[in-house]
Design a protein around this motif. Sequence first.
Motif, PDB file in Angstrom:
ATOM      1  N   SER A   1     -29.678  -8.769  -1.235  1.00  0.00           N
ATOM      2  CA  SER A   1     -30.737  -8.001  -0.579  1.00  0.00           C
ATOM      3  C   SER A   1     -32.060  -8.322  -1.246  1.00  0.00           C
ATOM      4  O   SER A   1     -32.213  -8.148  -2.453  1.00  0.00           O
ATOM      5  N   THR A   2     -33.001  -8.793  -0.472  1.00  0.00           N
ATOM      6  CA  THR A   2     -34.343  -9.114  -0.969  1.00  0.00           C
ATOM      7  C   THR A   2     -35.302  -9.153   0.208  1.00  0.00           C
ATOM      8  O   THR A   2     -34.859  -9.298   1.360  1.00  0.00           O
ATOM      9  N   SER A   3     -36.591  -9.030  -0.066  1.00  0.00           N
ATOM     10  CA  SER A   3     -37.550  -9.199   1.020  1.00  0.00           C
ATOM     11  C   SER A   3     -37.788 -10.697   1.226  1.00  0.00           C
ATOM     12  O   SER A   3     -37.363 -11.525   0.421  1.00  0.00           O
TER      13      SER A   3
ATOM     14  N   THR B   1     -41.368  -7.202   6.882  1.00  0.00           N
ATOM     15  CA  THR B   1     -41.639  -6.145   5.906  1.00  0.00           C
ATOM     16  C   THR B   1     -40.315  -5.459   5.566  1.00  0.00           C
ATOM     17  O   THR B   1     -39.439  -5.335   6.419  1.00  0.00           O
ATOM     18  N   GLY B   2     -40.178  -5.055   4.323  1.00  0.00           N
ATOM     19  CA  GLY B   2     -38.982  -4.341   3.894  1.00  0.00           C
ATOM     20  C   GLY B   2     -37.891  -5.268   3.411  1.00  0.00           C
ATOM     21  O   GLY B   2     -37.945  -6.479   3.602  1.00  0.00           O
ATOM     22  N   VAL B   3     -36.904  -4.652   2.767  1.00  0.00           N
ATOM     23  CA  VAL B   3     -35.798  -5.411   2.180  1.00  0.00           C
ATOM     24  C   VAL B   3     -34.846  -5.864   3.276  1.00  0.00           C
ATOM     25  O   VAL B   3     -34.516  -5.097   4.183  1.00  0.00           O
TER      26      VAL B   3
END
Length: 181
Positions: A78-80, A85-87
């Motif tokens: 999980s990463t941007s 926008t957002g993870v």
Amino acid sequence: MIEAKNVQSVNCSILIRSLLVLLLAVAGAVPDAATAEMKPPAGKVILTLGGKIARTNVDGTARFDHDMLLAVGLTRLSTSNQFETGVQDYEGVLLKDLLAYVGATGTRLLATALDGYTVEIPVDDAGKYPVLLAMNWNGKPMTVRNKGPIWVIYPIDQFPELKEERFSARSIWQLSRIDVK
Ligand SMILES: Nc1nc2c(c(=O)[nH]1)N[C@H]1C(S)=C(S)[C@@H](COP(=O)(O)O)O[C@H]1N2
Ligand SMILES: [Mo]
């Protein structure tokens, strides 16, 4: 007395033989990644590895269909990213695991995409960071239209230095081939 000795030595050799059989069985159950046979792809090939690799299935290359690639080891990250926008939630195979699977021995990877884009990725990146060959994005398989079927994702939230341009350039989407140099 002599008889007793014989019995003992017979027992001993049976023990050694059983141990050998057991050892061989254990070794057989855990195939060495770099030497075990790799099956030819059954489905559409989505990724081809060439160059300095020990394990191949078609014409000196290691070709993977979707299921074969996931079977190397499903991992979540999980990463941007630079676009949304957002993870974001990604699932796929770690570059490190894939390189181990094919028995890669080089230091540089030449990555090629369906759109003709190419970029060099140091093998060291795979050791330093959990670089993911993402195949699912927020629970859905990535299509070619949506940067799929494979997008190289660096964990930029976990390692701020990965926001540098040289790592963005290595975040190749529509990845189709890796040549190990
Ligand atoms: N397949 C593919 N992947 C690619 C590219 C590309 O043109 N094609 N551009 C790269 C570059 S140079 C960067 S900086 C990042 C971000 O792309 P963008 O800046 O064009 O949005 O994606 C990388 N991955
Ligand atoms: Mo770029």
